[in-house]
Design an enzyme around this catalytic site. Sequence first.
Site, PDB file in Angstrom:
ATOM      1  N   HIS A 275       0.809  -1.222   0.000  1.00 11.59           N
ATOM      2  CA  HIS A 275       0.000   0.000   0.000  1.00 11.59           C
ATOM      3  C   HIS A 275       0.845   1.277   0.000  1.00 11.59           C
ATOM      4  O   HIS A 275       1.868   1.367   0.662  1.00 11.59           O
ATOM      5  CB  HIS A 275      -1.046  -0.007   1.120  1.00 11.59           C
ATOM      6  CG  HIS A 275      -0.569   0.050   2.540  1.00 11.59           C
ATOM      7  ND1 HIS A 275      -0.376   1.239   3.203  1.00 11.59           N
ATOM      8  CD2 HIS A 275      -0.286  -0.926   3.436  1.00 11.59           C
ATOM      9  CE1 HIS A 275      -0.002   0.986   4.455  1.00 11.59           C
ATOM     10  NE2 HIS A 275       0.071  -0.314   4.621  1.00 11.59           N
TER      11      HIS A 275
ATOM     12  N   ASP B 184       5.649   1.969   7.058  1.00 16.65           N
ATOM     13  CA  ASP B 184       4.337   1.359   6.815  1.00 16.65           C
ATOM     14  C   ASP B 184       3.637   2.206   5.762  1.00 16.65           C
ATOM     15  O   ASP B 184       3.087   3.245   6.101  1.00 16.65           O
ATOM     16  CB  ASP B 184       3.566   1.313   8.132  1.00 16.65           C
ATOM     17  CG  ASP B 184       2.184   0.697   7.992  1.00 16.65           C
ATOM     18  OD1 ASP B 184       1.874   0.144   6.931  1.00 16.65           O
ATOM     19  OD2 ASP B 184       1.407   0.795   8.960  1.00 16.65           O
TER      20      ASP B 184
ATOM     21  N   GLU C 192      -5.225   1.675   2.295  1.00 18.43           N
ATOM     22  CA  GLU C 192      -5.151   0.491   3.161  1.00 18.43           C
ATOM     23  C   GLU C 192      -5.428   0.869   4.611  1.00 18.43           C
ATOM     24  O   GLU C 192      -6.119   0.150   5.331  1.00 18.43           O
ATOM     25  CB  GLU C 192      -3.757  -0.157   3.046  1.00 18.43           C
ATOM     26  CG  GLU C 192      -3.648  -1.525   3.731  1.00 18.43           C
ATOM     27  CD  GLU C 192      -3.241  -1.485   5.195  1.00 18.43           C
ATOM     28  OE1 GLU C 192      -3.290  -2.529   5.841  1.00 18.43           O
ATOM     29  OE2 GLU C 192      -2.888  -0.404   5.710  1.00 18.43           O
ATOM     30  N   GLU C 193      -4.870   2.004   5.022  1.00 17.33           N
ATOM     31  CA  GLU C 193      -4.931   2.375   6.448  1.00 17.33           C
ATOM     32  C   GLU C 193      -6.336   2.715   6.927  1.00 17.33           C
ATOM     33  O   GLU C 193      -6.583   2.826   8.119  1.00 17.33           O
ATOM     34  CB  GLU C 193      -3.971   3.539   6.743  1.00 17.33           C
ATOM     35  CG  GLU C 193      -2.484   3.221   6.522  1.00 17.33           C
ATOM     36  CD  GLU C 193      -1.900   2.255   7.541  1.00 17.33           C
ATOM     37  OE1 GLU C 193      -2.610   1.879   8.493  1.00 17.33           O
ATOM     38  OE2 GLU C 193      -0.730   1.877   7.377  1.00 17.33           O
TER      39      GLU C 193
ATOM     40  N   ASP D 136       3.799  -6.103   3.657  1.00 18.62           N
ATOM     41  CA  ASP D 136       3.506  -5.033   4.611  1.00 18.62           C
ATOM     42  C   ASP D 136       4.405  -5.214   5.838  1.00 18.62           C
ATOM     43  O   ASP D 136       5.129  -6.207   5.935  1.00 18.62           O
ATOM     44  CB  ASP D 136       2.019  -5.074   4.997  1.00 18.62           C
ATOM     45  CG  ASP D 136       1.465  -3.698   5.397  1.00 18.62           C
ATOM     46  OD1 ASP D 136       2.249  -2.842   5.855  1.00 18.62           O
ATOM     47  OD2 ASP D 136       0.245  -3.488   5.263  1.00 18.62           O
TER      48      ASP D 136
ATOM     49  N   HIS E  81       3.239   2.968  13.321  1.00 15.45           N
ATOM     50  CA  HIS E  81       2.274   4.062  13.483  1.00 15.45           C
ATOM     51  C   HIS E  81       2.764   5.155  14.431  1.00 15.45           C
ATOM     52  O   HIS E  81       1.963   5.911  14.975  1.00 15.45           O
ATOM     53  CB  HIS E  81       0.878   3.548  13.893  1.00 15.45           C
ATOM     54  CG  HIS E  81       0.182   2.860  12.755  1.00 15.45           C
ATOM     55  ND1 HIS E  81      -1.164   2.591  12.733  1.00 15.45           N
ATOM     56  CD2 HIS E  81       0.645   2.392  11.565  1.00 15.45           C
ATOM     57  CE1 HIS E  81      -1.491   1.986  11.592  1.00 15.45           C
ATOM     58  NE2 HIS E  81      -0.397   1.849  10.874  1.00 15.45           N
TER      59      HIS E  81
HETATM   60 CO    CO Z   1      -0.409   0.720   8.977  1.00 12.45          CO
HETATM   61 ZN    ZN Z   2       0.617  -1.220   6.451  1.00 13.97          ZN
END
Ligand code: CO
Ligand code: ZN
Length: 333
Positions: free
Chosen positions: A63, A166, A196-197, A219, A305
């Site tokens: 992503h 990410d 995606e998130e 990922d 994150h």
């Molecule tokens: Co993420």
């Molecule tokens: Zn991810």
Amino acid sequence: MKELIQSLVETVGPSGHEGRVRNLLEARIGDAAEMRVDRMGNLIALRRRTTEEKGDKIMIAAHMDEIGLIVTHVDEKGFLRFGRIGGVMPATLIGSRVRFVNEAGTPGVIGWEKWLRSTDKPEWKELFIDVGATSQEDSPVNVGDVAVFDRPFETLGQRLVSKAMDDRIGCAVALQTLLEMEDSPNDVYFVFTVQEEVGTRGATVSAFGIEPDAAIAVDVTDTGDTPESQPFPIALGKGPAVKIMDSGMLAHPAIKDWMIQTAEELGIPYQREVLERGSTDARAIQLSRSGVPSGCLSIPCRYIHTPSEVVDLEDVTHSVALLKALVSEPMVI
Ligand code: CO
Ligand code: ZN
């Protein structure tokens, strides 16, 4: 590879605003694959089979989007209240700098109503963004404008640090595989997905369109190798992780076995992953149409994150080696 990673992670692209990342990928892919962009914004790059014998249609998904913030209100003094795009945590925000996805690239600083009462835990509603405005009128940003963490790429020896590992590190692995792979009996669709998130939305529609025979998402995953972390047998530097389960999916056993067998044959180190929270694009692809055997190649990553996500360069190069081997041979499932 480091230079490629740096340019990918320093590009700004929260969910729904992946255009700059997509442009960069398109430029890097050049004529190495047939490319198209679907109506949601997913970049689909196809490497057609080079052999007489017909293999499978394999979808590789990584992503393009990163987590971010969205302005919900501008008050009379020019302070911004905001909501989150994806899994942003309030504890990571105080004192953080953000950058808006507008032409000026407006910077901002995150403040907290209870600054200096440091024993309190920040709540969403107590946080605001300061862009230097003094009134609603002179605010350079408006309701609905979006921002991401603003941090430069860093290296800590073998380890790489960024606000958007990410999943730009997954994009880097997929891109490098696309560029390096040679003959293959498979039609390999490298899909750089959007959104995606916020719930694997780009993967949902691209998998429907492609209708693959099998799929692997690339990922990041958590590690259990930092002080006092929960017991979790994944560490930086010990190779890519083969997902067995996360909270959104059970990897197809044959895909998981195929990944492990390939790693073992090639002597690529790997780790086994059972993650009890979070999921990936593989979940959406697996549930597409009447089902797609799916798995996930995970790159171990600390502090996911937060503004400083950390991966190990060797895990990244091992991930490319493993993915390249997987897409280049007839699928054993
Ligand atoms: Co993420
Ligand atoms: Zn991810």
